[in-house]
Design a protein around this motif. Sequence first.
Motif, PDB file in Angstrom:
ATOM      1  N   SER A 149       0.756  -1.393  -0.011  1.00  0.00           N
ATOM      2  CA  SER A 149       0.106  -0.029   0.040  1.00  0.00           C
ATOM      3  C   SER A 149       0.800   1.295   0.133  1.00  0.00           C
ATOM      4  O   SER A 149       2.162   1.130   0.401  1.00  0.00           O
ATOM      5  N   MET A 150       0.103   2.408  -0.316  1.00  0.00           N
ATOM      6  CA  MET A 150       1.019   3.593  -0.003  1.00  0.00           C
ATOM      7  C   MET A 150       1.533   3.694   1.286  1.00  0.00           C
ATOM      8  O   MET A 150       2.314   4.268   1.735  1.00  0.00           O
ATOM      9  N   GLY A 193      -2.145   2.660  -5.023  1.00  0.00           N
ATOM     10  CA  GLY A 193      -2.591   4.034  -4.675  1.00  0.00           C
ATOM     11  C   GLY A 193      -3.937   4.055  -3.966  1.00  0.00           C
ATOM     12  O   GLY A 193      -4.235   2.896  -3.679  1.00  0.00           O
ATOM     13  N   TYR A 194      -4.667   5.077  -4.393  1.00  0.00           N
ATOM     14  CA  TYR A 194      -5.843   5.340  -4.190  1.00  0.00           C
ATOM     15  C   TYR A 194      -6.755   4.574  -5.160  1.00  0.00           C
ATOM     16  O   TYR A 194      -6.837   5.327  -6.273  1.00  0.00           O
ATOM     17  N   THR A 223      -2.047  13.545  -6.649  1.00  0.00           N
ATOM     18  CA  THR A 223      -2.135  12.588  -7.852  1.00  0.00           C
ATOM     19  C   THR A 223      -1.955  13.439  -9.073  1.00  0.00           C
ATOM     20  O   THR A 223      -2.877  14.092  -9.502  1.00  0.00           O
ATOM     21  N   TYR A 255       4.740   0.418  -7.236  1.00  0.00           N
ATOM     22  CA  TYR A 255       3.913   1.244  -6.487  1.00  0.00           C
ATOM     23  C   TYR A 255       2.857   1.607  -7.866  1.00  0.00           C
ATOM     24  O   TYR A 255       3.534   1.993  -9.019  1.00  0.00           O
ATOM     25  N   ASP A 257       0.465   4.268  -8.382  1.00  0.00           N
ATOM     26  CA  ASP A 257      -0.379   5.123  -7.732  1.00  0.00           C
ATOM     27  C   ASP A 257      -0.778   6.399  -8.510  1.00  0.00           C
ATOM     28  O   ASP A 257      -0.755   7.598  -8.025  1.00  0.00           O
TER      29      ASP A 257
END
Length: 284
Positions: A149-150, A193-194, A223, A255, A257
Motif C-alpha cells: 500500500s502507499m 495507490g488510492y 495525484t 507502486y 499510484d
Amino acid sequence: MAEDFLQKFALTGKVAWVTGASYGLGLAYAKAFAAVGAKIVFNDINQELVDRGMKAYEEAGIKAYGKVCDVTNEEQVTAFVKEVEENVGTIDILVNNAGIIKRIPMVEMSKKDWDQVISVDLTGPFVCSKAVLPSMMKKGSGKIINACSMMSEFGRETVSAYAAAKGGLKMLTRNICSEYGQYNIQCNAIGPGYIATPQTAPLRERQADGSMNPFDRFIRSKTPAQRWGHTEDLMGLAVFLASSASDFINGQVIYIDGGISAYIGQDPSNLDESKFAAEAEEKI
Ligand code: NAP
Ligand code: GCO
C-alpha cells in the motif's frame, strides 16, 4: 517470435490462489489471471462472501474453486492448501490480497483492533506463504505477490495499525525473496495507490451539501493524474508478476499510484471541482 515472446506472460494451467477474492481487487486479480489461462482458487472469511464470489466467477465464465478459510488461522490454511492440492493441483501463484483497515486515531484504538489489523494484514501473508512455500520449493518455482500500500511507505492520520502492517509486509516480501530466491521463487508486492473500491468508498463519499469529500480533493491534488485508480490499472502488473516474464524481479514493491509517490502535490484549493464527477465506484 512475437507469439513466443507473449507466451512468457501466459499462465496456462497454473494454479493461482488469491486470498479474500470474493469481490474488490482480489476478484479483479483472479479474473485477469483466468484471462491468461490460470486455474483460480480463492478463499474468503465467510460463506456469504464465498457464495458472492462463486456467483461473480460463474458470471464471468470462470470455473473457480472457492472455500471459507481465515488467513490468520494456520490450521484452516493448512487444511485449505491440502484440499486444493488434492482437488485442483499444487499452487503456483499466491496473491496475499486479503486485508482489512480500521481508520481510528491511534490514541483511541484498542489493542484488540490493532491486533486484528496486524493479524489479517501481516500475519495472514506469513501463514499463507508458509503453507505454499514447501511445494513451490519442491517444484523449483513459485510466485508470491503481496498486497502492499502507499502505507508501506507513508504515514497518515488514523491508520497506524494498517501502516505498521503494510510496512511490515514490505519487509516480509524482501525476506521471502532473500530466503527462497534460491529455489526460483519470486516474492514481490503491488503497492496500489488510492483505488476506487468499496474499501475506499468512505473516503470519496460526497458531503451532505453535494460537494466533494475533502479527502477526495486531497487525493486528486496529490495525484498528477488527478484521479483515483481503477482495478484495471493494477491488472497488467499482477499478470506480469505472476508470469515467467518477471523471473528475475524479486523482493520489489512496485507502486501503481498515478504518480503520488513521485509528486509533492499541489494546493488542493487550486483544483477545479467542476471538472470532477464523483469517481465511479468499481462494480466488483
Ligand atoms: P476488500 O474489498 O476489503 O477485500 C478484501 C477481502 O478480504 C474481503 O473479502 C474481506 O472480507 C477479506 N478478508 C478480511 N479478513 C479476512 C481473513 N481473515 N481471511 C480471509 N479473508 C479475509 O479490499 P480491497 O480494497 O479489494 O483491497 C485488497 C487488498 O489490497 C487489501 O490487502 C488492501 O489493504 C490492499 N490495498 C487496497 C487499496 C485500495 O485502494 N482499495 C489500496 C492499497 C492496498 P470482509 O469484506 O469481510 O472484510
Ligand atoms: C487510507 C486508505 C489507504 C488505501 C491504500 C493506499 O485510509 O489511507 O484506505 O489505506 O486503501 O492502502 O495505498
